[in-house]
Design an enzyme around this catalytic site. Structure first.
Site, PDB file in Angstrom:
ATOM      1  N   ARG B 273       0.920  -1.156   0.192  1.00 29.76           N
ATOM      2  CA  ARG B 273      -0.136   0.064  -0.145  1.00 29.76           C
ATOM      3  C   ARG B 273       0.899   1.253  -0.082  1.00 29.76           C
ATOM      4  O   ARG B 273       1.571   1.621   1.184  1.00 29.76           O
ATOM      5  CB  ARG B 273      -0.947  -0.018   1.290  1.00 29.76           C
ATOM      6  CG  ARG B 273      -2.136   0.887   1.210  1.00 29.76           C
ATOM      7  CD  ARG B 273      -2.536   1.112   2.799  1.00 29.76           C
ATOM      8  NE  ARG B 273      -1.547   1.762   3.607  1.00 29.76           N
ATOM      9  CZ  ARG B 273      -1.193   1.593   4.514  1.00 29.76           C
ATOM     10  NH1 ARG B 273      -2.135   0.698   5.556  1.00 29.76           N
ATOM     11  NH2 ARG B 273      -0.500   2.329   5.535  1.00 29.76           N
ATOM     12  N   HIS B 277      -2.921   4.509   5.068  1.00 29.05           N
ATOM     13  CA  HIS B 277      -4.286   3.537   5.077  1.00 29.05           C
ATOM     14  C   HIS B 277      -5.294   4.407   4.248  1.00 29.05           C
ATOM     15  O   HIS B 277      -6.084   3.750   3.561  1.00 29.05           O
ATOM     16  CB  HIS B 277      -4.581   3.234   6.396  1.00 29.05           C
ATOM     17  CG  HIS B 277      -5.670   2.575   6.756  1.00 29.05           C
ATOM     18  ND1 HIS B 277      -5.797   1.384   6.302  1.00 29.05           N
ATOM     19  CD2 HIS B 277      -6.900   2.901   7.264  1.00 29.05           C
ATOM     20  CE1 HIS B 277      -6.999   1.099   6.681  1.00 29.05           C
ATOM     21  NE2 HIS B 277      -7.780   1.943   7.210  1.00 29.05           N
ATOM     22  N   TYR B 286       4.714   4.659  11.438  1.00 23.43           N
ATOM     23  CA  TYR B 286       4.791   3.143  11.505  1.00 23.43           C
ATOM     24  C   TYR B 286       5.683   2.722  10.415  1.00 23.43           C
ATOM     25  O   TYR B 286       5.804   1.450  10.240  1.00 23.43           O
ATOM     26  CB  TYR B 286       3.445   2.462  11.583  1.00 23.43           C
ATOM     27  CG  TYR B 286       2.411   2.785  10.462  1.00 23.43           C
ATOM     28  CD1 TYR B 286       2.594   1.983   9.294  1.00 23.43           C
ATOM     29  CD2 TYR B 286       1.617   3.624  10.904  1.00 23.43           C
ATOM     30  CE1 TYR B 286       1.591   2.441   8.341  1.00 23.43           C
ATOM     31  CE2 TYR B 286       0.369   3.915   9.812  1.00 23.43           C
ATOM     32  CZ  TYR B 286       0.618   3.157   8.444  1.00 23.43           C
ATOM     33  OH  TYR B 286      -0.418   3.577   7.744  1.00 23.43           O
TER      34      TYR B 286
HETATM   35  C1  LIG Z   1     -14.254  -5.737  12.325  1.00 23.83           C
HETATM   36  C2  LIG Z   1     -13.298  -4.741  12.097  1.00 23.83           C
HETATM   37  N1  LIG Z   1     -12.442  -4.410  12.878  1.00 23.83           N
HETATM   38  C3  LIG Z   1     -11.812  -3.228  12.814  1.00 23.83           C
HETATM   39  C4  LIG Z   1     -11.697  -2.388  11.451  1.00 23.83           C
HETATM   40  C5  LIG Z   1     -10.942  -1.249  11.309  1.00 23.83           C
HETATM   41  N2  LIG Z   1     -10.140  -1.383  10.518  1.00 23.83           N
HETATM   42  C6  LIG Z   1     -10.559  -0.691   9.056  1.00 23.83           C
HETATM   43  S1  LIG Z   1      -9.187  -1.254   7.889  1.00 23.83           S
HETATM   44  C7  LIG Z   1      -8.528  -1.918   9.232  1.00 23.83           C
HETATM   45  C8  LIG Z   1      -7.072  -2.602   8.672  1.00 23.83           C
HETATM   46  C9  LIG Z   1      -7.284  -3.727   7.677  1.00 23.83           C
HETATM   47  O1  LIG Z   1      -6.081  -4.089   7.270  1.00 23.83           O
HETATM   48  P1  LIG Z   1      -6.117  -5.355   6.116  1.00 23.83           P
HETATM   49  O2  LIG Z   1      -7.262  -6.364   6.087  1.00 23.83           O
HETATM   50  O3  LIG Z   1      -4.706  -5.640   5.882  1.00 23.83           O
HETATM   51  O4  LIG Z   1      -6.520  -4.190   4.961  1.00 23.83           O
HETATM   52  P2  LIG Z   1      -5.865  -3.124   4.109  1.00 23.83           P
HETATM   53  O5  LIG Z   1      -6.329  -1.900   4.781  1.00 23.83           O
HETATM   54  O6  LIG Z   1      -4.353  -3.141   4.265  1.00 23.83           O
HETATM   55  O7  LIG Z   1      -6.277  -3.292   2.672  1.00 23.83           O
HETATM   56  C10 LIG Z   1      -8.895  -1.947  10.565  1.00 23.83           C
HETATM   57  C11 LIG Z   1      -8.366  -2.412  11.767  1.00 23.83           C
HETATM   58  C12 LIG Z   1     -12.969  -2.742  10.583  1.00 23.83           C
HETATM   59  N3  LIG Z   1     -13.136  -2.141   9.537  1.00 23.83           N
HETATM   60  N4  LIG Z   1     -13.750  -4.412  11.171  1.00 23.83           N
END
Ligand SMILES: Cc1ncc(C[n+]2csc(CCOP(=O)(O)OP(=O)(O)O)c2C)c(N)n1
Ligand SMILES: Cc1ncc(C[n+]2csc(CCOP(=O)(O)OP(=O)(O)O)c2C)c(N)n1
Ligand SMILES: [Mg+2]
Ligand SMILES: [Mg+2]
Lengths: 333, 379, 333, 379
Positions: B273, B277, B286
């Site tokens: 990415r 975020h 980080y």
């Molecule tokens: C059940 C749940 N817990 C926490 C979140 C908050 N949250 C949104 S994105 C994220 C990180 C997701 O990481 P990843 O699965 O690696 O996807 P990326 O953002 O890297 O595409 C978090 C913790 C959420 N959307 N849903």
């Protein structure tokens, strides 16, 4: 089309089974899934014989994972099916609450009506069957507080059939709460006449002194209480809500206004329970008709007790009569 | 046709006394340790040049789409945008690997995949603009709503695929997740259901190294995320997620396996990415600039350009054409997002249930009266 | 011991951060865990700098799995630690509801007091920050309806510090609901003076006409409404509950009895919401002091709306004043 | 000591461009395809005879315990009993593999493991008798309450083990689960946390072929359940769950690995639930008599007897001694369960919170008044 000969006698468990069977027969989109719903027929035998009659494609033993079950049902509904999910016990629906709250309740809204989810989630709920911990929760408050869900709970054999048929036929998701301790009670019912509309309360007993407002497992207790009250000079009406969401304000308010006194009875804990909503909305709408505050008789605000102590927790006839006695008879009426 | 019969043998001879051999040989399920790559390898020469050009063009347009959407957040035209910048190869390959009747189940980061699937760019961004939840009709393009609660869309994909299979309908569902999403229970339950039901599903994990700020090393101790497939008895595949033809090839193969009754596949695509975020995030907290720089060197468009130029598939005309299409899209986005969206407050009540309840009608009347009173005051 | 110099100005986010920091310093049993609480300091920066100061052993970035986080915290508490869990947003606590309902709320009871779980579950809740779907739920009703949990929600900078300290120090599990939209509001606070007891409501504004009963994110709205009401001739009191469980019946009833009119205000949906409990219990206890039914001003019974429409959903000054106007002023008082 | 430092390298070089080899070689994590066996193999001769005798004695006593408890349900003295008949080798080995300061996290079926850990048999059965929830003090024997919501105890074990490790306390936690429990999200999340934190935990899955009526073939498509370990980067071990020394050996090794910083292990023990799911269940609905009969032939006590007689470790004295101890326990159970338990209704309110709230005091007063009124009526 119905499997049941008109006006036969059946237990609530059998009526529910007949409702599922008739729904499976009449609509190929209906699919049953859950833990042990196949060869075993469910731990309460509500799905007895369904896999034998309709095959595993229509009545499916799933892996043991409630979020997975409900999540899979969501996908099936998105494809156009009409899934009926069985949760094995009330507390074992908790792993599925995220799917329920964040998707089942919201999908129609999130997609401006494009993806309605006609899912029925059957949950045996409540106590009084001597179950050990985690087997007797009454958690209707969680469901009722979640916009987007219908919450239905039958208290009679006939309603079990009629309301389950209506729930499965509904294009909205329904949390269908089955009062476990009434599963084995028998009564006559005529499936042909019994597709009940969702959202209509019914007066189970007319009365002139006050009304007991209740639903599900507490209905028989309230009827007993009304019987006992007669000996003490109170003529109590008993109102069975049948559906918590949508709430039948019209019927409830009509009865309360005519009597001026009401007690809400349910076995779930009182604090934050559905009885609070009922008391609050009845008071808002009927304030000047009330001779006394709407009282609540509920389970205590404690984790569900062990089987040998559960009768102290569950609202019984005496506790209901105590509340009736506190309806300020001296004041007015 | 009863599709689930195979599950209903009563005994379980595979592990009865004296017969405790594995139910399936795990070795063929083990993903290769090295990710599948096409760009820069001899395999590239066997690729269909038309597909390569298509991938290139879409990558370029997709990159511009990501950039423009991020810009719109800075201008306050979008509430938030989780960019897939750097991950465009996964986004585009996911959309292209599916047929028209297949279903895509995207996560919140996969707007570009949604657009690549044919959803109007404006409609795809409605959620992130903030005027409605899902702006498109999921049935029209067979694209589920962008899903925010992590991994919850995975069992939906399984259920839909299972339902289609029961109906003899050769539909495949592809669910997109992040590396972080693999930690959620719903991921596990979905993979297990898919394998047990032999549902025609493909799970694509875009391992971009981070779940917001949490690096993969704090997310999983598995050899690779693809190795998680072993525990469900399904094949796992590891692919370089910035190598568009490689991702497309691995996904297309998995889709084909699913469609022909071979069951589900878990694909891990290694990517990065490049942006924060979301626009609200501060990635400097980080991760380091050298790390980001190293990945910029491994950019999916750069990789394509280098390899395709050498192969003669990419010429100046395609570069120009792609750039023009990208600019046209960006211009359209700017124009459309600068207009204020039409909002109907009363829409709050229209799709809670099939028919509004009495209570909702009362509440709608209340809001309607309030709006009328406000309008009066403003006159 | 405190990191904050007495009576400084801080945002609620900073006050919460100071509370965590001071708790980590003073008690080695305190451990913080959750998603992104480490280097990032949490998406709302409530844990900013804690890993830097106390190391990852004390402030831990977990894998992304809320049931796992809370389940791990339970085990840590069983060992004798005092875990403080951060859920990233309200709706993302749902995956942990089984652990919360079946274990956190019940463990002390299940073990006759042998395994208390002094866990604090911090949950940013409510809307008003322009968040897209699933980022603005207000689900206090679920927690308040679960016996065995304390439910605390600060509305001021000082309370954020004081109540979080008290929650962490409590030997009972606390669901600590942080009103996201107040995170960035500044006020003076003196940490040294601010360890608030759990369970005490406080009158934020005295008044003589009626009382607005509220908590968390709706407090500032109620104070604004009281201000605006003054212009229309109503002198409204504003009561901040601060703690939903245990409920401060004494303070609430004292105020309601003295004024005879009350409106409950919260932004969560009305049906089955906490306002129902408040209205019901106030009515039960103060019936003859009431000149009008206790009214509720709440969010609508709909899934939380998209950001551009959320202001229509959230109770605002006008909607509160409309309710005040309906308190039957013509009838009596 | 900071134990979690290893997780905090910022970059994630293991999968950066050009370095995409597996983070850990998966091969050593793959469990053997054939389950570990000791009885009837040459390995038996190397076993400590004292341990073998101890295992035998406890198996015999344990079997009697299971039978007596089941009988008590028929007499209405227990509300319900999920027997571990046929699974005693797992129950006993789990308890014996742990040291005194270690923690056991049992599921609802593991009463025998709880008793083997030193909990009084009567107290261990309180939950199932119905007079209280957990009848024993979990801290006294470091035995968590019997856990009914499936797999939810697994993350508790991880948390406790992690906390102990942070404190430099060499405690190991052992969580017991069923084959069905492996499908729950909590199982997945617990294993992942354990591996990422390198927590000293052992997960023992008693694969008894069924989750109530659902056979393993409808629960999982994995080669073995032990193969699930691969996806978390932890070792998985497959063992004949009816071979007591084998289960003990595999668990002891896993406990030792955990204690010495080697992290968690997943152990799958192949066994069979000879009785119905509980006394309330009708197993004839979903399985055949020949299947049960085949497993009775592979009974853990039978296997021990056959092998130990040949080895000369088992003599008539030990057989008699064990039988006597078993009968004494059964007699004690009968005697104690025939007395009515003492019940205090007011206990409903005592342990909801550390101090009862005002509301609970009011409710307690209400119940107290009701009880007084009842007592008056009865006089
Ligand atoms: C059940 C749940 N817990 C926490 C979140 C908050 N949250 C949104 S994105 C994220 C990180 C997701 O990481 P990843 O699965 O690696 O996807 P990326 O953002 O890297 O595409 C978090 C913790 C959420 N959307 N849903
Ligand atoms: C979360 C949850 N869902 C459902 C149940 C109901 N239930 C109790 S035991 C059981 C089967 C468990 O099977 P398995 O894990 O294989 O353990 P076994 O009974 O074979 O020992 C089920 C479905 C439960 N206790 N918890
Ligand atoms: Mg990621
Ligand atoms: Mg089993």
């Amino acid at each position: 089309m119905s499997t049941a000969t008109p006006t036969r006698t059946a237990t609530m468990a059998q009526a529910l089974n007949a409702a599922l069977r008739d729904a499976l027969r009449e609509d190929p989109a209906v699919h049953v899934l859950g833990e042990d719903v196949g060869a075993l027929g469910g731990v309460f035998r509500i799905t007895d014989g369904l896999t034998a009659e309709f095959g595993p494609d229509r009545c499916l033993d799933t892996p043991l994972a409630e979020a997975g079950i409900l999540g899979t049902a969501i996908g099936m509904a998105m494809y156009g099916l009409r899934p009926v999910v069985e949760m094995q016990f009330d507390a074992f629906a908790y792993p599925a609450l995220e799917q329920l709250f964040s998707h089942v309740a919201k999908m129609r809204n999130r997609t401006a009506g494009k993806l309605p989810l006609p899912i029925t989630v059957r949950i045996p709920y409540g106590g009084g069957i001597g179950g050990v911990e985690h087997h007797s929760d009454a958690s209707e408050a969680y469901y009722a507080a979640t916009p987007g869900l219908h919450v239905v709970t039958p208290a009679t054999v006939a309603d079990a059939y009629g309301l389950l048929r209506a729930s499965i036929a509904s294009d909205d998701p329904v949390v269908f709460l089955e009062p476990k301790r009434l599963y084995w009670g028998k009564a006559a019912f005529d499936p042909a006449a019994q597709v009940e509309p969702i959202g209509k309360a019914v007066l189970r007993r007319a009365g002139t002194s006050a009304v007991l407002i209740t639903y599900g497992p507490s209905l028989p207790v309230c009827l007993d209480a009304a019987e006992a009250a007669a000996a003490e000079g109170w003529d109590l009406a008993v109102l069975d809500l049948r559906t918590l969401v949508p709430f039948d304000d019209e019927t409830v308010c009509r009865v309360v206004r005519s009597l001026g006194r009401a007690v809400v009875v349910h076995e779930a804990s009182g604090f934050g329970g559905t009885g609070a909503e009922i008391a609050a909305r009845v008071t808002e709408r009927c304030f000047h008709h009330l001779a006394a505050p709407v009282l609540r008789v509920t389970g205590f605000d404690i984790p569900y007790p062990p089987p040998m102590l559960e009768h102290h927790h569950l609202p019984g006839v005496d506790r209901i009569l105590d509340a009736v006695a506190r309806l300020q008879w001296e004041d007015r009426g | 046709m009863t599709v689930l019969d195979h599950r209903h043998h009563t005994a379980v001879p595979g592990w009865m006394p004296g017969a405790t051999a594995p139910r399936t040989d795990p070795a063929p399920l083990l993903p290769d340790a090295a990710p599948v790559r096409v760009l820069g390898t001899p395999a590239l020469e066997k690729q269909d040049p038309a597909l390569l050009r298509e991938l290139y063009r879409r990558l370029v347009v997709g990159r511009r789409y990501n950039q423009q959407a991020t810009t719109l957040t800075k201008q306050g035209r979008l509430a938030v945008y989780p960019a897939s910048t750097g991950q465009e190869a996964c986004q585009i390959a996911a959309a292209l690997a599916l047929g028209e009747r297949d279903w895509l189940f995207p996560s919140y980061r996969d707007t570009l995949a949604v657009v690549s699937r044919g959803v109007d760019p404006l409609e795809a961004l409605t959620l992130l603009r903030g005027n409605a939840h899902t702006g498109y009709d999921p049935r029209a393009t067979r694209t589920a709503p962008l899903c925010t609660p992590l991994a919850t869309q995975a069992p939906h994909a399984v259920g839909l695929a299972h339902a289609a299979r029961l109906g003899g309908d050769p539909v495949v569902a592809l669910a997109m997740l992040g590396d972080g999403g693999t930690s959620e229970g719903d991921f596990h339950e979905a993979l297990n259901f898919a394998a047990v039901l032999q549902a025609p599903v493909v799970f694509l994990v875009q391992n971009n190294g981070y779940a917001i700020s949490v690096p993969l090393s704090a997310q999983s101790a598995a050899p690779t995320l693809a190795h998680k497939a072993v525990g469900y008895g399904m094949p796992g595949r590891l692919v370089d997620g910035n190598d568009a033809p490689a991702v497309h090839g691995v996904l297309a193969e998995a889709v084909e396996r699913a469609r022909t009754g071979g069951g589900p596949t878990l694909v891990e695509a290694l990517t990065y990415r490049v942006e924060a975020h979301t626009n609200a995030d501060d990635a400097t907290r980080y991760r380091t600039e050298p790390e980001v720089a190293a990945w910029r060197e491994h950019d999916p468009i750069l990789l394509m350009e280098r390899s395709l130029r050498g192969l003669g598939v990419l010429d100046d005309a395609l570069v120009r054409e792609s750039a023009d299409e990208a600019e046209a899209l960006a211009a359209r986005m700017r124009a459309e997002f600068h207009a204020e969206p039409e909002l109907d407050p009363m829409s709050l009540f229209t799709h809670v249930f099939a028919e509004p309840t009495q209570q909702l009608r009362e509440q709608a009347a209340q809001l309607s009266a309030e709006l009328a009173a406000e309008a009066e005051v403003q006159q």
